[in-house]
Structures are given as C-alpha cells and as structure tokens.
Motif scaffolding. Structure first.
Motif, PDB file in Angstrom:
ATOM      1  N   ARG A 139       0.810  -1.214   0.000  1.00 57.44           N
ATOM      2  CA  ARG A 139       0.000   0.000   0.000  1.00 57.44           C
ATOM      3  C   ARG A 139       0.844   1.265   0.000  1.00 57.44           C
ATOM      4  O   ARG A 139       0.452   2.286  -0.581  1.00 57.44           O
ATOM      5  CB  ARG A 139      -0.923  -0.009   1.231  1.00 57.44           C
ATOM      6  CG  ARG A 139      -1.628   1.317   1.514  1.00 57.44           C
ATOM      7  CD  ARG A 139      -2.688   1.185   2.599  1.00 57.44           C
ATOM      8  NE  ARG A 139      -3.169   2.475   3.052  1.00 57.44           N
ATOM      9  CZ  ARG A 139      -4.021   3.250   2.391  1.00 57.44           C
ATOM     10  NH1 ARG A 139      -4.479   2.853   1.218  1.00 57.44           N
ATOM     11  NH2 ARG A 139      -4.418   4.402   2.879  1.00 57.44           N
ATOM     12  N   TYR A 140       2.010   1.236   0.606  1.00 51.69           N
ATOM     13  CA  TYR A 140       2.761   2.454   0.875  1.00 51.69           C
ATOM     14  C   TYR A 140       3.865   2.747  -0.141  1.00 51.69           C
ATOM     15  O   TYR A 140       4.549   3.761  -0.036  1.00 51.69           O
ATOM     16  CB  TYR A 140       3.372   2.382   2.286  1.00 51.69           C
ATOM     17  CG  TYR A 140       2.316   2.123   3.321  1.00 51.69           C
ATOM     18  CD1 TYR A 140       1.524   3.154   3.818  1.00 51.69           C
ATOM     19  CD2 TYR A 140       2.067   0.825   3.784  1.00 51.69           C
ATOM     20  CE1 TYR A 140       0.531   2.922   4.756  1.00 51.69           C
ATOM     21  CE2 TYR A 140       1.061   0.580   4.719  1.00 51.69           C
ATOM     22  CZ  TYR A 140       0.301   1.630   5.187  1.00 51.69           C
ATOM     23  OH  TYR A 140      -0.699   1.397   6.100  1.00 51.69           O
ATOM     24  N   THR A 141       4.041   1.867  -1.126  1.00 54.64           N
ATOM     25  CA  THR A 141       5.131   2.018  -2.091  1.00 54.64           C
ATOM     26  C   THR A 141       4.601   2.282  -3.498  1.00 54.64           C
ATOM     27  O   THR A 141       3.735   1.555  -3.994  1.00 54.64           O
ATOM     28  CB  THR A 141       6.018   0.757  -2.106  1.00 54.64           C
ATOM     29  OG1 THR A 141       6.585   0.556  -0.809  1.00 54.64           O
ATOM     30  CG2 THR A 141       7.138   0.894  -3.121  1.00 54.64           C
ATOM     31  N   PHE A 142       5.157   3.311  -4.137  1.00 53.28           N
ATOM     32  CA  PHE A 142       4.859   3.646  -5.523  1.00 53.28           C
ATOM     33  C   PHE A 142       6.180   3.746  -6.275  1.00 53.28           C
ATOM     34  O   PHE A 142       7.237   3.938  -5.664  1.00 53.28           O
ATOM     35  CB  PHE A 142       4.094   4.974  -5.607  1.00 53.28           C
ATOM     36  CG  PHE A 142       2.685   4.883  -5.073  1.00 53.28           C
ATOM     37  CD1 PHE A 142       1.596   4.862  -5.942  1.00 53.28           C
ATOM     38  CD2 PHE A 142       2.437   4.806  -3.711  1.00 53.28           C
ATOM     39  CE1 PHE A 142       0.298   4.765  -5.460  1.00 53.28           C
ATOM     40  CE2 PHE A 142       1.149   4.709  -3.216  1.00 53.28           C
ATOM     41  CZ  PHE A 142       0.068   4.687  -4.088  1.00 53.28           C
ATOM     42  N   ARG A 143       6.125   3.624  -7.621  1.00 54.74           N
ATOM     43  CA  ARG A 143       7.365   3.673  -8.395  1.00 54.74           C
ATOM     44  C   ARG A 143       7.194   4.610  -9.595  1.00 54.74           C
ATOM     45  O   ARG A 143       6.207   4.548 -10.318  1.00 54.74           O
ATOM     46  CB  ARG A 143       7.774   2.290  -8.857  1.00 54.74           C
ATOM     47  CG  ARG A 143       9.251   2.230  -9.281  1.00 54.74           C
ATOM     48  CD  ARG A 143       9.445   1.897 -10.716  1.00 54.74           C
ATOM     49  NE  ARG A 143       8.724   0.717 -11.111  1.00 54.74           N
ATOM     50  CZ  ARG A 143       9.137  -0.537 -10.874  1.00 54.74           C
ATOM     51  NH1 ARG A 143      10.274  -0.768 -10.248  1.00 54.74           N
ATOM     52  NH2 ARG A 143       8.406  -1.550 -11.280  1.00 54.74           N
ATOM     53  N   LEU A 144       8.233   5.428  -9.825  1.00 50.46           N
ATOM     54  CA  LEU A 144       8.215   6.418 -10.901  1.00 50.46           C
ATOM     55  C   LEU A 144       8.671   5.857 -12.236  1.00 50.46           C
ATOM     56  O   LEU A 144       7.971   5.934 -13.243  1.00 50.46           O
ATOM     57  CB  LEU A 144       9.098   7.604 -10.509  1.00 50.46           C
ATOM     58  CG  LEU A 144       9.443   8.603 -11.621  1.00 50.46           C
ATOM     59  CD1 LEU A 144       8.189   9.327 -12.105  1.00 50.46           C
ATOM     60  CD2 LEU A 144      10.485   9.604 -11.132  1.00 50.46           C
ATOM     61  N   ALA A 334      -0.889   7.577   0.473  1.00 50.57           N
ATOM     62  CA  ALA A 334      -1.124   6.341  -0.277  1.00 50.57           C
ATOM     63  C   ALA A 334      -2.419   6.433  -1.068  1.00 50.57           C
ATOM     64  O   ALA A 334      -2.499   5.954  -2.216  1.00 50.57           O
ATOM     65  CB  ALA A 334      -1.151   5.149   0.677  1.00 50.57           C
ATOM     66  N   ASP A 335      -3.424   7.048  -0.478  1.00 46.72           N
ATOM     67  CA  ASP A 335      -4.689   7.236  -1.194  1.00 46.72           C
ATOM     68  C   ASP A 335      -4.540   8.273  -2.314  1.00 46.72           C
ATOM     69  O   ASP A 335      -5.055   8.084  -3.420  1.00 46.72           O
ATOM     70  CB  ASP A 335      -5.785   7.685  -0.223  1.00 46.72           C
ATOM     71  CG  ASP A 335      -6.226   6.570   0.718  1.00 46.72           C
ATOM     72  OD1 ASP A 335      -6.071   5.388   0.351  1.00 46.72           O
ATOM     73  OD2 ASP A 335      -6.711   6.889   1.821  1.00 46.72           O
ATOM     74  N   ALA A 336      -3.823   9.358  -2.011  1.00 47.15           N
ATOM     75  CA  ALA A 336      -3.689  10.450  -2.987  1.00 47.15           C
ATOM     76  C   ALA A 336      -2.900  10.031  -4.216  1.00 47.15           C
ATOM     77  O   ALA A 336      -3.175  10.505  -5.334  1.00 47.15           O
ATOM     78  CB  ALA A 336      -3.022  11.656  -2.325  1.00 47.15           C
TER      79      ALA A 336
END
Length: 401
Positions: A139-144, A334-336
């Motif tokens: 949930r807390y990890t995003f990747r560019l 995380a939601d945004a």
C-alpha cells in the motif's frame, strides 16, 4: 526567590525556543532520500541536480500547502542492509515526512519492505525490478521510472522484427538483470516460438570479466545478442567486444545503453546500430522538455542526463501527491497517489491505482557514432501505459492489499 525566578526565566526561554523550533519544523516538509551515490555516481549526480532544480522551483513558488520542501539525503553504499539502516535513521532521528530514492533493484526492494513494515510512504524513483509494484508491492510504495518489464516490452517487438533465431544473453547477476532476461525470454517465446537462447552470461555486478564473457558469446555463434549490462560493466563489454569483433554482422538489443550516463563515456568507441532504450535530450522538442532543458542548463551549465529527469520528476511527484492529500500522513498519501497525475519533462504521467506504477514511458532508437561520440538516432517515445499489464493481470501478480 531569585533562584526560582531564574529557573522560571530559563524555562520560559527554553519553552519559547521550543515553540520557535516547532513552528519552524511545522513550516517545512522533510523528504528523506536514500541512494547509492558512491556506488553509482554517473546516474546519481545528475539525479541529485534534477532533485535540486525541482526543489528550487517549488520553494520559489511558495512550497507545497504553504510549506517549503527540505531534502535530507543518505548514502546506502549500494547495500540493502545499509538502505534499511539509513531509512530508519531518517524516519526515527530526522523525523522525515516521506521517503524516496533507491537505485539498484535490491536496495529498492529493501526499502519497499521497510515501507511495508513501518507503514511509511515511499516513492521509488529509479529501481527497475517488477517486484516493487507486483510480487512485493504494498500500500505504501509507488514507483516512478518505467519498470524492467515495461522497458523489455518496448524492445521486444524490435527484437522480433529482426527475425533472428539464435540469441545470446548477457546481464548483471542480480534482481534487475535476472528479471530483464526472464521477461525477454518470455516475450520472445510468445512472439517467436522457434527462438533459441544459445548462450547466457550472468556476470557479478560491477565485476564483469569482459574478455571471458565476450569469448563465450562469440563461441556460441549467436545471430543476435540481448545485453542488460550498464555503467562500468557496459564500457568493458563494449570495448572488449569491439576489439574481438563480437558485434560485426550481429544485431544487438540493449537496455539502457542509449542513456547519456552510459553511452557518453564510450565516446568514439560507442556501438553503432544497436537497438536501445535511452534519453536523446538533444532532440526532444516537446514544450515540457524544452522548458526543463532550458532551466537545467541555466542552473548547472551542463546538459541533463536521464538521472536528471528522474530526480526532477520524483520531487515533482511528491509535491503533487502531498498537495492532493493536503497532508504528509502516509495513509492519506497512499490514497492520494492512486491515479495521481503529474507533469514531467517527458510529458504527463499517471500513477496507476492497480499496481502503483507510473505510466512514464521511454525512448527507443538506434545508436550511432557522430562527431566522436555516441548518440541515439531514429528514436521515438513510447507511452509507458501501453506496456503495462491490465488490472486483471496485475491482480494475479500482486498480493491483496
């Protein structure tokens, strides 16, 4: 009484000072950044400049939600254990609001797990392994940056169009290289069932024995080569391959080789006519990139590398996410970030809700030596959204959140 008055006066001063510090801290958003600066300077020094340009632009415009951005960086020595250690230091001692960074896939995975365990927001900028958003996604990890799968998928149609049957593979023997080759094999077999992989050289990262690798590939007599080596390993491989004639009469498909970080040091030794992913900064004419290039050159008196774009876009993404969330709370961020749209030098991108991967694309073209240096020619930009699996496919790859 005098002593009591003195104590009270001192306490008042400390209280007032404390309020001042708190007020100051409340007016700043701290970004904790972890990276392998000493291990991978070719990419990460331009990346640092890209981050600084974005910070300057954002703060000059008033910051985010009325707060200035502050960057606190730590070096992880290219080691997953050190990545976790310095991330903990940033969170516990520096009290950063968000985490970002990562270069190597193994350090990126370590930071991804840290984010999961601590329930702390982490934006991975550069690590390419698919596991960050799929098998190990959280949930807390995003990747560019476009993932390994995305970049290989961009190159695979080019490889299939060559109509070569016998392929040799060479790659750094860690997560990134292993996953790149696995994806290449999968996509090639699906598109060209009679394909053969006649040689496979998995080399220690940063320690390639170029002579023996080139000889082993030559002995296999492949029709074409798929290369995943980068940085110093790439330089050694290209130089030895040129010396021994490995590339004469053979097509080469190569990840990352068109990036200025890796092709520029080769100068006149740069390979000719390889099919590559890269960043032809000198020929991109879009309004977004023209503005970025002008600002970057004015500030640093230098041309950007792909790292510059990643660093700049990383900070811009965080600013956009924090603004949308109205907070630096990890849950709200995380939601945004799900469905977040961000403008970058390569055009607008979206962070997908289904796997937290951005839709940033990449350039594919051929290499050529011009005026004593390697450049990309016949290149085109490929939209990353077109090289990602569907939401249904992602549901099978990614653990339930």
């Amino acid at each position: 009484m005098k002593k009591t008055s003195s104590i009270l006066a001192s306490a008042a001063v400390l209280w007032a000072t404390g309020i001042g510090i708190a007020a100051s801290a409340d007016n700043v958003i701290k970004i904790g950044e972890v990276n392998s600066y000493k291990a991978q300077p070719a990419f990460l020094e331009p990346y640092r400049k890209g981050m600084q340009l974005a910070l300057d632009e954002i703060n000059a415009a008033g910051g985010v939600n009325g707060k200035k951005l502050e960057l606190i960086s730590r070096d992880d020595n290219g080691n997953p254990g050190d990545s976790v250690r310095v991330a903990e230091e940033l969170v516990s001692r520096e009290h950063v609001d968000v985490l970002t960074g990562g270069f190597l896939s193994n350090t990126g995975l370590a930071l991804t797990d840290f984010a999961k365990q601590r329930k702390f927001f982490f934006l991975a900028g550069e690590p390419l392994t698919d596991k960050i958003v799929w098998q190990d996604g959280n949930r807390y990890t995003f990747r560019l940056r476009p993932s390994t799968y995305m970049q290989v998928a961009m190159l695979a149609p080019e490889a299939v169009a060559l109509k070569k049957k016998r392929w040799a593979l060479v790659y750094p023997n860690y997560e990134y290289g292993q996953s790149a080759v696995a994806t290449f094999k999968e996509l090639m077999k699906a598109a060209q069932p009679d394909v053969e992989f006649v040689a496979e050289q998995a080399t220690p990262l940063g320690k390639v024995d170029a002579g023996s690798v080139v000889q082993a590939l030559a002995d296999a007599k492949p029709d074409a080569i798929f290369n995943v080596l980068f940085a110093g390993d790439l330089l050694k491989f290209v130089r030895e391959g040129n010396t021994r004639g490995l590339f004469k009469g053979r097509e080469v498909v190569s990840l990352l080789t068109g990036e200025p970080e890796y092709i520029d040091p080769l100068k006149e030794e740069s390979p000719n006519n390889w099919i590559v992913t890269g960043y032809p900064w000198y020929g991109i004419q879009t309004p977004e990139h023209t503005a970025f290039l002008k600002a970057y050159q004015a500030k640093f008196k230098d041309y950007p590398r792909l790292g510059s774009v990643v660093g700049y876009s990383e900070i811009m993404s965080l600013a956009a996410g924090i603004k949308k969330a109205g907070s630096t709370d990890s849950e709200k961020l995380a939601d945004a970030f799900k469905g977040l749209q961000v403008n970058t030098p390569l055009g607008p991108i979206v962070y997908r809700s289904e796997d937290h991967q951005s839709t940033m694309g990449g350039y594919v073209g051929r290499t050529k030596v011009e005026n004593g240096k390697g450049v990309m020619v016949d290149y085109r930009y490929l939209d990353g959204a077109k090289y990602l699996p569907s939401a249904a496919q992602v549901a099978k790859l990614r653990p339930a959140q």
